[in-house]
Design a protein around this motif. Structure first.
Motif, PDB file in Angstrom:
ATOM      1  N   SER A  32      -1.414  -2.762   5.912  1.00 20.51           N
ATOM      2  CA  SER A  32      -0.115  -2.778   6.601  1.00 20.51           C
ATOM      3  C   SER A  32       0.663  -3.990   6.109  1.00 20.51           C
ATOM      4  CB  SER A  32      -0.318  -2.847   8.116  1.00 20.51           C
ATOM      5  OG  SER A  32      -1.001  -4.028   8.456  1.00 20.51           O
ATOM      6  N   SER A  34       3.324  -6.941   7.726  1.00 25.40           N
ATOM      7  CA  SER A  34       3.879  -7.487   8.971  1.00 25.40           C
ATOM      8  C   SER A  34       5.393  -7.333   8.996  1.00 25.40           C
ATOM      9  CB  SER A  34       3.504  -8.966   9.109  1.00 25.40           C
ATOM     10  OG  SER A  34       4.134  -9.730   8.095  1.00 25.40           O
ATOM     11  N   ASN A  35       5.954  -7.215  10.202  1.00 25.00           N
ATOM     12  CA  ASN A  35       7.397  -7.125  10.460  1.00 25.00           C
ATOM     13  C   ASN A  35       8.062  -5.863   9.926  1.00 25.00           C
ATOM     14  OD1 ASN A  35       7.589  -9.553  11.904  1.00 25.00           O
ATOM     15  ND2 ASN A  35       7.622 -10.708  10.000  1.00 25.00           N
ATOM     16  N   GLU A  36       7.283  -4.856   9.542  1.00 30.13           N
ATOM     17  CA  GLU A  36       7.863  -3.581   9.130  1.00 30.13           C
ATOM     18  C   GLU A  36       8.008  -2.710  10.373  1.00 30.13           C
ATOM     19  OE1 GLU A  36       9.352  -2.514   6.699  1.00 30.13           O
ATOM     20  OE2 GLU A  36       8.492  -3.127   4.808  1.00 30.13           O
ATOM     21  N   ALA A 157      -5.965 -11.412   5.392  1.00 37.30           N
ATOM     22  CA  ALA A 157      -4.633 -11.649   5.963  1.00 37.30           C
ATOM     23  C   ALA A 157      -3.772 -12.352   4.933  1.00 37.30           C
ATOM     24  CB  ALA A 157      -4.751 -12.498   7.223  1.00 37.30           C
ATOM     25  N   ASP A 161       4.861 -14.656   1.670  1.00 33.79           N
ATOM     26  CA  ASP A 161       5.879 -13.623   1.853  1.00 33.79           C
ATOM     27  C   ASP A 161       5.908 -12.776   0.586  1.00 33.79           C
ATOM     28  OD1 ASP A 161       8.087 -12.077   2.476  1.00 33.79           O
ATOM     29  OD2 ASP A 161       9.425 -13.776   2.823  1.00 33.79           O
ATOM     30  N   GLU A 173      13.212 -12.219   7.599  1.00 40.03           N
ATOM     31  CA  GLU A 173      11.845 -12.134   8.111  1.00 40.03           C
ATOM     32  C   GLU A 173      10.864 -12.478   6.986  1.00 40.03           C
ATOM     33  OE1 GLU A 173      10.973 -11.325  11.243  1.00 40.03           O
ATOM     34  OE2 GLU A 173      13.007 -10.920  11.910  1.00 40.03           O
ATOM     35  N   TYR A 175       7.406 -11.110   5.325  1.00 43.21           N
ATOM     36  CA  TYR A 175       6.593  -9.911   5.231  1.00 43.21           C
ATOM     37  C   TYR A 175       5.288 -10.252   4.527  1.00 43.21           C
ATOM     38  CZ  TYR A 175      10.951  -7.638   6.426  1.00 43.21           C
ATOM     39  OH  TYR A 175      12.102  -7.261   7.070  1.00 43.21           O
ATOM     40  N   ARG A 176       4.168  -9.948   5.190  1.00 36.99           N
ATOM     41  CA  ARG A 176       2.860 -10.305   4.644  1.00 36.99           C
ATOM     42  C   ARG A 176       1.935  -9.086   4.656  1.00 36.99           C
ATOM     43  NH1 ARG A 176       4.273 -14.827   7.900  1.00 36.99           N
ATOM     44  NH2 ARG A 176       4.461 -16.700   6.647  1.00 36.99           N
ATOM     45  N   GLY A 178      -1.610  -7.211   5.049  1.00 32.77           N
ATOM     46  CA  GLY A 178      -2.840  -7.285   5.837  1.00 32.77           C
ATOM     47  C   GLY A 178      -3.708  -6.108   5.432  1.00 32.77           C
TER      48      GLY A 178
END
Length: 190
Positions: A32, A34-36, A157, A161, A173, A175-176, A178
């Motif tokens: 996944s 993050s922040n999507e 993790a 970005d 934002e 975005y990372r 995972g």
């Protein structure tokens, strides 16, 4: 004295090198970003090779080279997803809790080889918007059923970005990546 130290270092390296084991690993990724918004985990796979280098009786270092399929899927109609393909180099420290069971932790360095967004039957190259380098920290565990076959579970993790600052694209934002991994290992030799 210098010759004795040199001979001792060569002997130590030779003994350590003789205990180094090599192997292959492969498995499934559930990734996944993050922040999507309206996103869900995307299924992918990983495969590659590793070397397990003993440092002490219960500690070893395991560098790996993997093809690593990451990305994200989106909720809604159709099969919308972003696929990010990396060559990843994890360098994990392993602690043998028992002769078969181990815990591991370490950094993962990943290099982007392709990026595609797919939606409504269309495909778009998004590599220009994604950073070419991704850094992550991973934790995992494994169990060796035999000296040659084992299973491994790991979560990595992302720390960096992954979206580039591109003209015309606002990136407020971070975005990372995972990635949750589950796979099998095969180690050569005994």
């Amino acid at each position: 004295m210098k010759k004795i130290i040199l001979i001792g270092a060569v002997a130590l390296f030779g003994a350590m090198n003789a205990q180094t084991r090599f192997g292959l690993k492969a498995g499934a990724n559930l990734s996944s970003i993050s922040n999507e918004e309206d996103s869900k985990a995307k299924f992918g796979f990983y495969a590659g090779a590793f070397a397990n280098i003993p440092i002490a009786e219960t500690f070893s270092l395991q560098p790996e080279v993997l093809y690593n399929g990451k990305g994200v899927a989106y909720d809604g109609p159709g099969d919308a997803r972003m696929s990010l393909d990396y060559i990843s180099i994890p360098v994990f420290f392993q602690y043998k809790a028992t002769p078969q069971f181990y815990l591991e932790a370490g950094p993962e360095f990943s290099f982007l080889i392709s990026g595609k967004a797919k939606y409504d039957g269309e495909s778009e190259d998004v590599k220009d918007y994604i950073s070419g380098f991704d850094f992550g920290i991973g934790l995992g565990a494994g169990y060796n059923f035999t000296p040659n076959f084992g299973a491994n579970i790991r979560y990595v993790a992302g720390v960096t970005d992954i979206v580039k600052d591109v003209e015309g694209f606002e990136n407020d934002e971070s975005y990372r990546n995972g990635v949750f991994q589950l796979g099998l290992t095969y180690t050569f030799g005994n």
